[in-house]
Design an enzyme around this catalytic site. Structure first.
Site, PDB file in Angstrom:
ATOM      1  N   SER A 104      75.590  42.086  72.913  1.00 42.35           N
ATOM      2  CA  SER A 104      74.226  42.622  72.805  1.00 42.35           C
ATOM      3  C   SER A 104      73.459  41.532  71.467  1.00 42.35           C
ATOM      4  O   SER A 104      73.492  40.466  71.897  1.00 42.35           O
ATOM      5  CB  SER A 104      73.963  44.039  72.342  1.00 42.35           C
TER       6      SER A 104
ATOM      7  N   ASP B 291      72.373  45.317  84.300  1.00 43.71           N
ATOM      8  CA  ASP B 291      71.702  45.433  82.632  1.00 43.71           C
ATOM      9  C   ASP B 291      70.439  45.134  82.732  1.00 43.71           C
ATOM     10  O   ASP B 291      69.993  43.886  82.666  1.00 43.71           O
ATOM     11  CB  ASP B 291      72.584  44.437  81.772  1.00 43.71           C
TER      12      ASP B 291
ATOM     13  N   HIS C 291      74.717  47.645  80.575  1.00 47.40           N
ATOM     14  CA  HIS C 291      74.874  46.850  79.360  1.00 47.40           C
ATOM     15  C   HIS C 291      76.194  47.314  78.746  1.00 47.40           C
ATOM     16  O   HIS C 291      76.755  46.375  77.741  1.00 47.40           O
ATOM     17  CB  HIS C 291      73.831  47.370  78.402  1.00 47.40           C
TER      18      HIS C 291
END
Length: 727
Positions: free
Chosen positions: A584, A670, A702
């Protein structure tokens, strides 16, 4: 093996074989050979991680004598999960598994003053006796139940259901039943990992001797969700002690307005009159017009005069035991999803709101009322650990525990002042504990009552965990966690990994992860350096907020300070075999460092990282995030210095400097950071002739949730590191 371990293994084997575990289990006993759980090595493997049971909820009985809890088991072979319900006494001496079928049985809670346990199975509410007998189906709700909460008097129950929603994505014509296209008319047409074609609503149903029926929607006709996407659950609703009112959480916005705002409120619904009152805003409140392409930070909605109207996240209400107050978690500002989470106490009689954790300069991650209704217990991160605290109604905060650990949930133990909690650390997966607060930290008693994975962890050699404080380039002190390899030899030099945290405001605390697990990295012979860089909570609000608008400034210097000062000076770190990994924002960090590391690192791994911030601005679904973090849309970047710096320092602009092998990982579901980001980074690396691999998951978001994908992730991760750092 104890009884719980034995039956858990039996249940897992039955699940893998697709049969009812009760056919194999007699009185919770079965003979299972040691080979079924024997690892064959004392080093952590992906298969060992996926063999662990995962405790996900716990609740004490009204008399405090027993605790019911949920455990999830995973089959790599079947690529599925199986969830069961267990019970133990409050001392942890009699752990038993109550559910043994091949079906998932979840969300256990005590009802009928502790005489029965309610739970979910196949989308309906069931009940059983505390010994697992007398199973009865209570509901027959059309379209199924996704969550529930019984009223204190047991006569009503909140039921969470999904309803069709076509305000954003049009319903396809009835004569085209096989059409897969979607016509979207506004923003938020998809969220996290799915297209928004349904929303959840809370219903209230009657509980009679014949079961549960006659449900009605307390938000009927409202195009808003409750609980809130993407992670909200039944904790976002609460019953009053007299069973006449429900406090619930909702962000009553749709489309573009929803996508740029974090303004959720707490509403009080009267089950007798049907009236609803917003507890956060006055009756005459009118929405404030905002610029959808500019940070909310300096807009009128976050002006001093409007902050009293709770424009930020307000979530998870709980009534005090005496019924006089409602407490909830509250963020001050709109558009800032990582604002400091405070604890707000609302006086029902006067309407006054008091923030009782103002002296704790970090987040309230979870909380519960104490039985006296004069104080609350909560958990929050400070200096890389999530510990337990207590506050009075006057805001007098004191610390209850001081562990190198993360407490991840908290609830009343229903035994005097004791608290039921779940706790984990870098070296221990989640277990359940009972905490008896002392007047001083050293007098607090902490008793572990489950040992869910002892039969596995006892076979493993874990790396030791150390703390080091290093100076940052702006003269401040930064905490770094150092995790040593398993079977550490101080006379050897080891390849070393810089761990880059996501968020960007997620703490590097004592978490236990089934993917980013530091002990499996240690088992593979790596030293791990995990810095609490600028932008993370637990070191004061100023430190936390310095990341927004400065993604490529001080926090990147912090990474280099960590690897240069916390690691490279250690005699057992091989400075010629350094890697950087992260997900991320951590993945973004890896992409940025790839163009600015001055040949420190020999390889990189980026999972679900942002690569092109201009693309990211309009690709992501929750637009409040990029507005707050970047300050402006990229076509307005010259308006502010931070926006200009953000876009001009996007990692994709520094491909010319890339010279190091990189593994890019991404999930195609995602919708927070779209898969084109990972593909773009991989394609650029290969076009430039840099060794690179792309691990793409068409069915993951994600995170990586499926067992076989999880094992593939770990094998690919360590295969890449070993290739470049163990030559």
């Amino acid at each position: 093996m104890n009884k719980l371990t034995t039956i858990a293994v039996a249940s897992m084997i039955a699940f893998n074989n697709g049969i009812n575990a009760q056919d194999n289990v007699k009185q919770n006993e079965v003979n299972i050979g040691k080979s079924d759980i024997r690892l064959g090595s004392d080093l952590m493997t992906p298969e060992a991680l996926w063999a662990m049971g995962r405790i996900s909820s716990a609740e004490a009985s009204p008399d405090g004598k027993h605790i019911v809890y949920q455990v999830g088991y995973y089959s790599v072979k079947e690529n599925k999960s199986h969830h069961v319900i267990c019970i133990t006494d409050a001392k942890g001496n009699d752990n038993r598994q109550l559910t043994t079928s091949a079906k998932n049985e979840t969300d256990p809670t005590w009802i009928e003053n502790g005489k029965r346990i309610a739970y979910l199975s196949e989308g309906q509410i069931w009940a059983m006796n505390p010994d697992g007998s007398g199973r009865t189906r209570l509901s027959n709700i059309k379209d199924g139940v996704e969550g529930f909460k019984f009223s204190p008097d047991g006569k009503k129950v909140i039921i969470i259901k999904s309803l069709p929603f076509h305000d954003i994505i049009k319903k396809n014509p009835d004569d085209l039943p096989l059409a897969t296209g979607r016509v979207a008319t506004d923003l938020m047409y998809r969220h996290w990992d799915h297209y928004v074609e349904s929303i959840q609503h809370p219903f209230v149903a009657k509980v009679t001797e014949n079961g549960i029926d006659s449900e009605y929607d307390i938000m009927k006709g409202e195009p808003f969700e409750c609980p809130m996407e993407p992670f909200g659950g039944i904790e976002q609703l609460a019953w009053s002690m007299d069973s006449k009112s429900i406090a619930y959480t909702s962000r009553k916005k749709t489309g573009k307005d929803y996508s740029i705002s974090t303004d959720s409120d707490i509403y009080l619904y009267n089950t007798e009159t049907g009236e609803t009152k917003n507890l956060c805003k006055p009756d005459d409140y009118r929405p404030i017009e905002t610029d959808a392409t500019h940070t909310m930070k300096d807009q009128k909605v976050n002006s001093a005069e409007n902050l009293a109207n709770n424009p930020g996240y307000d979530t998870n209400p709980q009534f005090s035991p005496d019924g006089k107050y409602i407490a909830w978690q509250s963020m001050a500002r709109d558009g800032y999803e990582s604002d400091r989470n405070r604890l707000c106490v609302y006086n029902i009689a006067t309407g006054d709101k008091t923030y009782v954790t103002e002296t704790f300069d970090s987040n309230v991650d979870a909380f519960c009322w104490n039985h006296d209704s004069k104080s609350l217990s909560f958990i929050g991160v400070w200096h890389g650990c999530v510990n337990m605290y207590q506050t009075s109604l006057k805001g007098e905060v004191r610390q209850l525990t001081n562990d190198w650990a993360d407490y991840v949930s908290i609830s009343p133990a229903n035994d005097g002042n004791k608290i039921l909690a779940m706790r984990q650390s870098y070296s221990a997966p989640t277990d359940i504990y009972v905490v008896n607060p002392g007047k001083e930290i050293k007098k607090t008693e902490i008793r572990r009552i489950t040992q869910e994975n002892k039969h596995i962890t006892d076979q493993l050699s874990f790396g030791k965990v150390q703390q080091r404080w290093v100076k940052t380039t702006d003269g401040k002190n930064m905490l770094c966690w150092i995790i040593l390899p398993s079977h550490f030899d101080p006379n050897k030099k080891y390849p070393t990994l810089l761990f880059c945290e996501g968020g960007p405001q997620s703490p590097v605390s004592q978490f236990w992860s089934y993917r980013w697990n530091f002990q499996i990295m240690a088992a593979n012979g790596y030293v791990i350096v995990a810095p609490n860089r600028h932008g993370l909570p637990g070191f004061g609000s100023e430190w936390n907020e310095e990341i927004s608008g400065d993604w490529t400034g001080q926090c990147m210097d912090d990474y280099l300070s960590a690897i240069d000062n916390a690691a490279a000076n250690l005699p057992f770190v091989d400075k010629d075999r350094l890697g950087a990994v992260g997900a991320s924002f951590g993945g973004f960090s890896v992409y940025y460092l790839a163009g600015h590391h001055d040949k420190r690192f020999k390889c990189f791994i980026s999972h679900d990282g942002a690569f092109n911030l201009e693309s990211m601005y309009t690709d992501t679904e929750e637009n409040w995030f990029s507005n707050w973090e970047y300050e402006d849309a990229y076509w307005k970047k010259n308006i502010s210095a931070n926006a200009k710096k953000t876009y001009e320092n996007s990692p994709h602009r520094f491909i010319d400097n890339w010279d190091t092998p990189i593994l890019c990982i991404h999930g195609e579901k995602d919708y927070r950071i779209n898969a084109n980001q990972g593909m773009g980074a991989f394609n650029a690396a290969r076009m430039k002739g840099i060794p690179a691999e792309l691990l793409i998951f068409p069915d993951e978001n994600h995170w990586v949730l499926k067992p076989q994908n999880g094992v593939l992730w770990q094998r690919t991760f360590f295969g890449w590191l070993d290739k470049w750092l163990k030559k």
